[in-house]
Design an enzyme around this catalytic site. Structure first.
Site, PDB file in Angstrom:
ATOM      1  N   ARG A 139       0.686  -1.500   0.193  1.00  0.00           N
ATOM      2  CA  ARG A 139       0.084  -0.259   0.194  1.00  0.00           C
ATOM      3  C   ARG A 139       1.166   1.243   0.104  1.00  0.00           C
ATOM      4  NH1 ARG A 139      -2.643  -1.255   6.040  1.00  0.00           N
ATOM      5  NH2 ARG A 139      -1.285  -1.146   7.653  1.00  0.00           N
TER       6      ARG A 139
ATOM      7  N   THR B 174       2.995   4.079   0.737  1.00  0.00           N
ATOM      8  CA  THR B 174       3.975   4.307   1.796  1.00  0.00           C
ATOM      9  C   THR B 174       4.374   5.551   1.887  1.00  0.00           C
ATOM     10  OG1 THR B 174       5.943   3.439   0.128  1.00  0.00           O
ATOM     11  CG2 THR B 174       4.825   1.967   1.440  1.00  0.00           C
TER      12      THR B 174
ATOM     13  N   CYS C 143      12.713   2.702  -0.570  1.00  0.00           N
ATOM     14  CA  CYS C 143      11.562   2.129   0.344  1.00  0.00           C
ATOM     15  C   CYS C 143      11.558   0.443   0.849  1.00  0.00           C
ATOM     16  CB  CYS C 143      11.014   2.104   0.097  1.00  0.00           C
ATOM     17  SG  CYS C 143       9.137   2.148   0.752  1.00  0.00           S
TER      18      CYS C 143
ATOM     19  N   CYS D 196       8.370  -0.748  -0.394  1.00  0.00           N
ATOM     20  CA  CYS D 196       7.770  -0.459  -1.985  1.00  0.00           C
ATOM     21  C   CYS D 196       9.500  -1.964  -2.524  1.00  0.00           C
ATOM     22  CB  CYS D 196       8.040   1.134  -2.812  1.00  0.00           C
ATOM     23  SG  CYS D 196       8.559   1.918  -1.563  1.00  0.00           S
TER      24      CYS D 196
END
Ligand SMILES: *[C@@H]1O[C@H](CO)[C@@H](O)[C@H](O)[C@H]1NC(C)=O
Ligand SMILES: *[C@@H]1O[C@H](CO)[C@@H](O)[C@H](O)[C@H]1NC(C)=O
Ligand SMILES: *[C@@H]1O[C@H](CO)[C@@H](O)[C@H](O)[C@H]1NC(C)=O
Length: 447
Positions: free
Chosen positions: A177, A179, A384, A387
């Site tokens: 989702r 981030t 990230c 991700c």
């Protein structure tokens, strides 16, 4: 070999996904694909999605072994820095205004560029992190899984899952989702995928590329003329990447952080984000193309599923976690899922791919494979962790689908009772394939 059949895409599904407010109707030809889809979304939502959802909650598909610590092989790790080291460090809790930390304050109703750096910074730190919680019981089981996997003959190359830095991640604890990972670092990853790995010469500019020099009102004519001039395979490659990109963006729009209060986050669809990326007017028509590529990806994946089912039907292929009853059950669910997929008759016909001169076809196929492999390495440059996890998983999943599509003969010739050198899939290929499909299928869901 371009076979265009008029296709009315039921994009109401996407409108549905985003709260029923968006009434986009996308119609047109789904290029490169032989299909007259009546309703992909009915098939998806009622037939195959519920099955894949149950399947991906099983232990076999729940834990994914991945190395999230590999350095970016292509440029200095500024991506990591942007989130983990640079932005996060100078962001102590005490500096965050109380008004922002407490609830009932929707900072995302403001345009992104006025949101304070501090909130973005805190957000990125919290949302991008991986929850690496695993029960001791699971950890013991993983050792057992590895013993089992190692005992299998591997005929295909293993990625990096044997590296010491590889760890199991519980995918249910780390949903894909929004981030907070965005901006130049995120663009750079996708940009290098499109620019350097989609067969595109530098002289051709991609439309709406935030990193390219501005060129006035360019509507992408040059780009699409170039694309049309490519051979089918290279065009397909570009469209798959674009479809994957769309799919990932839709997941992030659909699970956006709407409100963040004390220890309580609310996730939901963000229509404005969705429009920015897909609305016809706001994207000068690019959005429509992106969505068509999404459907194209969907059809290709269905094709791969229907091709690989004979492999999983073999008794010697088990989805091993060591719990016999559970494993039998998981396999049963998988086979039921395949049966359901087979009832969908229209798939991409890839027979027309790689059908040229033998040597030429071989070179092209190899080129295709290398480009794709390179894209999965670019995922190591995503700054990230969460991700990166989902980026790796979904590209590996698509990689498995391609492997399947180009192994038709090998799958047909599989012996009934023993593993074969000809075709085999490892856990590291099966898990991202099925889990990635699960993600793709959610893209079409209606609430
Ligand atoms: C990770 O997940 C576990 C299990 O749901 C939960 O108890 C824990 O608080 C989570 N940790 C973080 C840092 O979110
Ligand atoms: C899990 O294992 C670790 C190390 O062996 C131990 O310290 C810890 O207490 C165990 N936790 C539980 C819940 O058993
Ligand atoms: C792999 O990607 C990198 C970064 O985009 C690029 O510089 C390189 O040329 C690519 N290699 C191949 C073989 O495509």
């Amino acid at each position: 070999m371009l076979r265009g059949i008029c296709l009315f895409l039921p994009l109401m599904a996407l409108g549905g996904l985003l709260g029923g407010q968006l009434h986009t109707e996308l119609t047109g030809v789904l290029d490169d694909c032989f299909c007259d889809v009546e309703s992909i979304d009915v098939f998806n939502n009622f037939k195959i999605y519920p099955r894949i959802k149950r399947l991906t909650e099983k232990d076999y598909f729940r834990y994914y072994r991945v190395n999230l610590k590999r350095p970016c092989p292509f440029w200095p790790n500024d991506g990591h820095c942007a989130i983990k080291d640079c932005h996060v460090e100078p962001c102590p809790e005490s500096q965050i205004p109380v008004g922002i930390k407490s609830g009932n304050y929707n900072k995302y109703s403001k345009p992104a560029d006025t949101a304070s750096d501090v909130t973005e910074c805190e957000q990125a730190k919290n949302l991008g992190a991986i929850n690496s919680t695993l029960s001791n019981q699971s950890k013991e089981a993983f050792a057992n899984w590895e013993k089992h996997d190692d005992a299998q003959d591997h005929f295909c190359e293993l990625d990096d899952e044997t590296a010491p830095d590889s760890e199991y991640v519980d995918l249910l604890l780390n949903p894909e989702r929004y981030t907070g990972y965005k901006g130049p670092s995120a663009w750079r990853v996708w940009n290098s995928i499109y620019e350097e790995n989609c067969f595109k010469p530098r002289s051709v500019y991609r439309p709406l590329n935030p990193l390219a020099p501005s060129r006035g009102d360019d509507d992408g004519e040059g780009f699409y003329t170039w694309l049309e001039g490519l051979c089918l395979e290279k065009r397909v490659f570009y469209r798959l990447i674009s479809g994957l990109h769309s799919s990932i963006n839709i997941h992030l729009c659909a699970e956006y952080l709407l409100n963040e209060g004390w220890g309580r986050s609310i996730w939901g669809p963000n229509l404005q984000e969705f429009r920015q990326r897909f609305d016809t007017a706001e994207t000068k028509g690019e959005g429509t193309r992106r969505l068509k590529n999404l459907y194209f990806l969907y059809l290709i994946e269905l094709r791969a599923l229907s091709k690989v089912s004979p492999y999983f039907e073999r008794a010697f292929v088990n989805l091993y976690t060591g719990n016999r009853q559970e494993d039998g059950n998981t396999k049963e669910l998988l086979l039921q899922f395949f049966d359901e997929v087979k009832t969908f008759p229209m798939h991409f016909d890839e027979k027309s791919m790689f059908a040229g001169q033998k040597i030429e076809a071989k070179i092209l196929k190899e080129e295709f494979r290398l480009h794709f492999k390179n894209i999965s390495r670019i995922m190591d440059c995503v700054g990230c962790s969460k991700c990166r996890l989902w980026g790796k998983l979904q590209t590996q999943g698509l990689g498995t689908a391609l492997k399947i599509l180009f192994s038709e003969k090998e799958i047909q010739n599989l012996p009934e009772h023993s593993p074969s050198k000809g075709f085999q899939l490892t856990r590291q290929q099966v898990v991202p394939f099925i889990k990635g499909l699960g993600r793709l299928f959610t893209t079409f869901l209606q609430p």
